[in-house]
Design an enzyme around this catalytic site. Structure first.
Site, short mmCIF file in Angstrom:
data_model
loop_
_atom_site.label_atom_id
_atom_site.label_comp_id
_atom_site.label_asym_id
_atom_site.label_seq_id
_atom_site.Cartn_x
_atom_site.Cartn_y
_atom_site.Cartn_z
N ASP A 1 0.86 -1.18 0.00
CA ASP A 1 0.00 0.00 0.00
C ASP A 1 0.90 1.23 0.00
OD1 ASP A 1 0.87 0.42 2.58
OD2 ASP A 1 -1.03 -0.04 3.53
N ASP B 1 -7.37 -7.61 1.85
CA ASP B 1 -6.37 -7.72 2.92
C ASP B 1 -7.01 -7.20 4.18
OD1 ASP B 1 -4.84 -4.97 3.98
OD2 ASP B 1 -6.01 -4.72 2.15
#
Length: 376
Positions: A92, A271
Site C-alpha cells: 500500500d 487484505d
C-alpha cells in the site's frame, strides 16, 4: 501483469480469475495476509508458505520506509530478498497511515508532512517520492498515493479529498513512467477509488480511476467505521463501473462475512489485519462461527481446535491446551491462533473460488454467512 477472468457467478457478481506476475500466479478471489514490517506477525515464512500458502502477501510503504528504511532494502535486493519471500507482494502507499496519523500530519497539495510514530521525526510523502520508495521496496503491485477519508466526514471534505487523490494519481503515473525498475521484475500500479460514503462521489471517482487505464484498480476509504451495509452499497456502486477485465482490490476488509459479501459484489482481492490481530486476542474464526478461546467453557475441552483441520495446528492442539496458553500469556498461543485464522481465511476464499467455478456460489455463500454469524 496479466488478468484472466475465468468465470462469473450467475446469481451474483462473484468472479474467479488469475493474475500473472513475475513472481508467480495469483488465483482470485484471494486474501492477502498483512506483512506490515516485512513479516506476517508471529508466523515464520516457512509456515506461511507451507501451511497458510497464500499466493500473495502485503507490505506497508509507511512502515518499511521508516524501518528498516530504503537504504537497507535496496542493499538487500528489495523486499522479496530481504524477507526471503519469492511469491508476489503488494504494497500500500501509506495513504491509510496518513489517515490514521491525523494528529501527526498536515495535508497540502504537494503532499503530506507527518511525524514518525517511532521518534517524532518529520517526513514528507508526495506522489513522486512514494513511487520511488515503492520502486525500492520492489513489490509486484504498488498503490497510488491517496488520502483515505475518515468516517464520518462532510460532503465537501470528501469531495475535495477525492479530487486531490485524483490529482495525486496523475502525478504518480507521470513520475512512475520516468522512474526505472530497480530489480528487473515488472511492477503494476493500482489507483484507488475514494469518495467516502457519498454515492455520487464514489461514482465520479470510479469513472476517473477507470479512465486512467491502469491494469488493476483498488477501492479505498471503506472499513473505517461505517456500517457494513454502507460498505456494501459503496462497493456495489464502484464495481458496477470499474472495468470487468481488470482485478478489483477492496482495501482493509474485513471479517469473513464481509469478504464473502464483497466477493458477491465482484471484488477479487482483500487484505485485513483482523485474522492476525484477533488471533492475538484469542478470537478464532471457523466455518461454524467464532470462538473466544479465553472463555472458561474451553478449559476441559480436549477436542481439536478445529475439526476441519485446515492447517496442522487445528488437529495438533486441543482447545483446552490453546486456552491454557492464553491464560498463562505464552506467546505460542498467539502463534497457533494466528496460523489457524490465516489458514481459515485462505480456505474461505479458495472455497469461494471453487463454488464460483462450479456455478453454485450464491447458495453456498448464504449458507456460510448463516453459519459464521454464530458465537460458539
Amino acid at each position: 501483469m496479466k488478468f484472466d477472468l475465468l468465470a462469473t457467478d450467475a446469481q451474483s457478481s462473484a468472479r474467479a480469475g488469475t493474475i500473472e506476475t513475475d513472481h508467480g500466479k495469483i488465483e482470485t478471489p484471494i486474501f492477502m495476509p498483512v506483512g506490515t514490517v516485512a513479516s506476517v506477525k508471529g508466523v515464520h515464512q516457512k509456515e506461511l508458505k507451507e501451511e497458510i500458502n497464500p499466493d500473495i502477501i502485503l507490505g506497508n510503504t509507511y512502515h518499511l520506509y521508516l524501518r528498516p528504511g530504503t537504504d537497507i532494502l535496496q542493499k538487500a535486493g528489495g523486499l522479496h530478498s530481504f524477507m526471503n519471500w519469492d511469491r508476489p507482494i503488494l504494497t500500500d502507499s501509506g495513504g491509510y497511515q496518513v489517515y490514521s496519523l491525523s494528529h501527526r500530519r498536515k495535508i497540502k497539495e504537494e503532499g503530506v508532512k507527518f511525524k514518525s510514530h517511532i521518534d517524532g521525526s518529520y517526513h514528507t510523502f508526495t506522489p513522486e517520492n512514494v513511487m520511488e520508495i515503492q520502486r525500492i521496496i520492489g513489490a509486484d503491485i504498488i498503490m497510488a498515493f491517496d488520502e483515505c477519508t475518515p468516517y464520518p466526514c462532510d460532503y465537501n471534505y470528501a469531495k475535495n479529498s477525492m479530487n486531490r487523490t485524483h490529482r495525486w494519481l496523475d502525478r504518480c503515473i507521470a513520475h512512475l513512467e520516468k522512474t526505472p525498475l530497480t530489480y528487473g521484475h515488472q511492477q503494476t500500479l493500482f489507483p484507488i477509488v475514494q469518495g467516502s460514503t457519498y454515492k455520487d462521489l464514489r461514482k465520479q471517482s470510479a469513472e476517473y480511476i477507470a479512465a486512467s487505464g491502469a491494469e488493476g484498480n483498488a477501492i479505498g476509504g471503506l472499513s473505517v467505521g461505517e456500517p457494513a451495509e454502507e460498505m456494501y452499497a459503496m462497493t456495489e456502486v464502484v464495481t458496477n463501473i470499474l472495468p470487468k477485465e481488470k482485478p478489483r482490490y477492496l482495501m482493509g476488509v474485513g471479517t469473513p462475512i464481509n469478504i464473502l459479501e464483497n466477493i458477491a459484489l465482484g471484488v477479487d482481492m482483500f487484505d485485513c489485519v483482523m485474522p492476525t490481530r484477533n488471533a492475538r486476542n484469542g478470537m478464532l474464526f471457523t466455518a461454524h462461527g467464532t470462538i473466544n478461546i479465553k472463555n472458561k467453557k474451553w478449559q476441559e475441552d480436549f477436542s481439536p481446535i478445529d475439526d476441519m483441520a485446515i492447517t496442522y495446528v487445528d488437529s495438533y492442539y486441543t482447545k483446552a491446551y490453546l486456552r491454557h496458553l492464553f491464560t498463562v500469556n505464552e506467546m505460542l498461543g498467539k502463534q497457533i491462533a494466528t496460523i489457524h485464522n490465516l489458514g481459515f481465511y485462505l480456505w474461505l476464499v479458495r472455497e469461494a473460488r471453487k463454488h464460483i467455478l462450479a456455478g453454485d456460489f450464491a447458495s453456498w455463500k448464504n449458507m456460510m454467512v448463516n453459519q459464521m454469524n454464530k458465537r460458539l
